[in-house]
Design a protein around this motif. Structure first.
Motif, PDB file in Angstrom:
ATOM      1  N   MET A   1       0.816  -1.210   0.000  1.00  0.00           N
ATOM      2  CA  MET A   1       0.000   0.000   0.000  1.00  0.00           C
ATOM      3  C   MET A   1       0.855   1.267   0.000  1.00  0.00           C
ATOM      4  O   MET A   1       0.395   2.334  -0.355  1.00  0.00           O
ATOM      5  N   ASP A   2       2.098   1.178   0.442  1.00  0.00           N
ATOM      6  CA  ASP A   2       2.983   2.334   0.628  1.00  0.00           C
ATOM      7  C   ASP A   2       2.374   3.355   1.582  1.00  0.00           C
ATOM      8  O   ASP A   2       2.152   4.520   1.232  1.00  0.00           O
ATOM      9  N   ASP A   3       2.073   2.895   2.776  1.00  0.00           N
ATOM     10  CA  ASP A   3       1.705   3.779   3.882  1.00  0.00           C
ATOM     11  C   ASP A   3       3.024   4.381   4.362  1.00  0.00           C
ATOM     12  O   ASP A   3       3.773   3.768   5.103  1.00  0.00           O
ATOM     13  N   THR A   4       3.317   5.609   3.929  1.00  0.00           N
ATOM     14  CA  THR A   4       4.655   6.191   4.047  1.00  0.00           C
ATOM     15  C   THR A   4       5.261   6.024   5.433  1.00  0.00           C
ATOM     16  O   THR A   4       6.384   5.548   5.581  1.00  0.00           O
ATOM     17  N   LEU A   5       4.548   6.430   6.463  1.00  0.00           N
ATOM     18  CA  LEU A   5       5.083   6.409   7.824  1.00  0.00           C
ATOM     19  C   LEU A   5       4.391   5.356   8.681  1.00  0.00           C
ATOM     20  O   LEU A   5       4.373   5.455   9.914  1.00  0.00           O
ATOM     21  N   ASP A   6       3.827   4.349   8.024  1.00  0.00           N
ATOM     22  CA  ASP A   6       3.222   3.193   8.718  1.00  0.00           C
ATOM     23  C   ASP A   6       2.167   3.618   9.734  1.00  0.00           C
ATOM     24  O   ASP A   6       2.122   3.110  10.863  1.00  0.00           O
ATOM     25  N   VAL A   7       1.296   4.518   9.314  1.00  0.00           N
ATOM     26  CA  VAL A   7       0.270   5.033  10.220  1.00  0.00           C
ATOM     27  C   VAL A   7      -0.723   3.937  10.598  1.00  0.00           C
ATOM     28  O   VAL A   7      -1.105   3.804  11.769  1.00  0.00           O
ATOM     29  N   PHE A   8      -1.129   3.126   9.621  1.00  0.00           N
ATOM     30  CA  PHE A   8      -2.101   2.081   9.947  1.00  0.00           C
ATOM     31  C   PHE A   8      -1.505   1.054  10.900  1.00  0.00           C
ATOM     32  O   PHE A   8      -2.155   0.634  11.861  1.00  0.00           O
TER      33      PHE A   8
END
Length: 387
Positions: free
Chosen positions: A296-303
């Protein structure tokens, strides 16, 4: 906390996107404060508009006109919503929860979103996602809190699960960055931001008791102990996996510990808070390397941090929370089942409505920057500034 989050996120991104990432958090103080004053607080804490069950009205949303522009929000306490403090103080305290929630989301699509599109998104998110959830969980007649009996002491559901699922929607809709590999711009910013978040979280959690009392003191203790436990669990778990102990890892672990304790801070004991921090760190650490989330490329791994941390916190709250009849250990499987139903419902609601906001908004304001703007960096291309 919001400037702390700004530093925390800003230090993690590449140098050419430091200012833009920090500003995305900081601007939420401006946008959401205005939205909350005009209509957000009224939607969250106005008289309930909802459904009638067994002769009782349970709210889905508040009356949007009741407290518009803080009308009738004054220095006197509110008998049912905020009986221990001035009503205007309660409104401003709740506003800070509303401010930081969309700011959390920014980490998922950092380094590739147009600033003007983001500004529109957070205003709409506040009205369509945050305010209804806030009303359903925290209004005395809200559907989730009053009917389902779900506990959320300081925002595990309202803030972290909603932001986490919205982050997943944002990462999926906006797509991957052209270059996903970069060195963090400033580790000291990450550490400073973590310190500000950790300190501010005492107000976030302990302040949710709305009094300087024993509950606030317990929430203060469980908050810092969960964070400390999660930080140490994270760094040693990294080492067990063959990775080096890093400052960034320690900081992420500390924040995960803060996230996971938030829904239960005033409802559990100190030993239980250590368990919360331990489990939250392990689960979020494993989620960080999950192949699905990497795609998904959640840039800063928020999820992985806020979404998964919030979900773990809600599940553990449903097991351990001590008020009579409110959890698995103090009320049986029925109340635990109610929590799980709400967990699924809130997750689906947050994801679907957030994705719909991204989809519709993108028809009017292109959300993703051009490839050449992404290449040069958002600091220059969006703001004409450089760190």
């Amino acid at each position: 906390m919001t400037p702390g989050l700004s530093l925390f996120y800003g230090g993690m991104v590449g140098k050419k996107n430091l200012i833009s990432t920090m500003l995305q958090s900081f601007i939420s103080l401006g946008v959401v404060t205005m939205v909350w004053t005009v209509v957000g607080f009224s939607l969250a804490f106005g008289d309930p508009i909802g459904i009638e069950i067994d002769g009782e009205l349970y709210g889905l949303i508040g009356n949007p006109f009741q407290y518009m522009f803080f009308d009738q929000v004054n220095k006197l306490p509110h008998i049912s919503i905020a009986s221990s403090i001035p009503f205007i103080l309660f409104a401003l305290f709740q506003m800070k929860f509303a401010v930081i929630t969309p700011a959390i989301i920014t980490g998922s699509f950092a380094e590739r979103v147009r600033f003007i599109g983001y500004v529109f998104f957070i205003g709409i998110f506040c009205v369509l996602v945050y305010a209804p959830l806030c009303h359903m969980v925290w209004h005395p007649n809200g559907l989730i809190g009053a009917y389902f009996g779900v506990l959320d002491f300081a925002g595990g559901t309202v803030v972290h699960i909603s932001a986490g699922l919205a982050s997943l929607a944002g990462a999926m809709f906006i797509g991957k960055r052209r270059n996903q590999h970069h060195a963090p711009s400033n580790i000291t910013y990450i550490m400073l931001g973590t310190g500000m978040l950790w300190f501010g979280w005492f107000g976030f959690n302990a302040g949710s008791s709305l009094a300087a009392n024993g509950t606030a003191a317990v929430a203060f203790a469980t908050t810092t102990i969960s964070s400390a436990t999660a930080m140490m669990t994270w760094v040693f778990f990294d080492r067990m996996q063959g990775r080096k102990i890093t400052a960034m890892g320690a900081c992420i672990g500390a924040v995960v510990g803060l996230v996971v304790i938030t829904p239960a801070a005033g409802f559990i004991t100190v030993p239980q808070s250590m368990f919360f921090g331990f489990i939250g760190a392990i689960v979020s650490n494993l989620a960080l390397s999950a192949k699905f989330l990497k795609q998904m490329d959640d840039t800063l791994d928020v999820f992985a941090c806020h979404g998964v941390g919030g979900i773990v916190g809600m599940i553990l709250t449903a097991i351990f929370a001590s008020p009579e009849g409110s959890s698995l250990l103090h009320g049986g499987w029925a109340i635990f089942g109610s929590h799980m139903v709400v967990l699924v419902g809130v997750s689906v609601f947050s994801f679907v409505v957030s994705y719909a906001i991204f989809f519709v908004l993108n028809k009017f304001v292109t959300l993703r920057v051009r490839d050449e703007y992404e290449e040069v960096g958002l600091d220059i291309s969006q703001h004409g500034e450089s760190a």
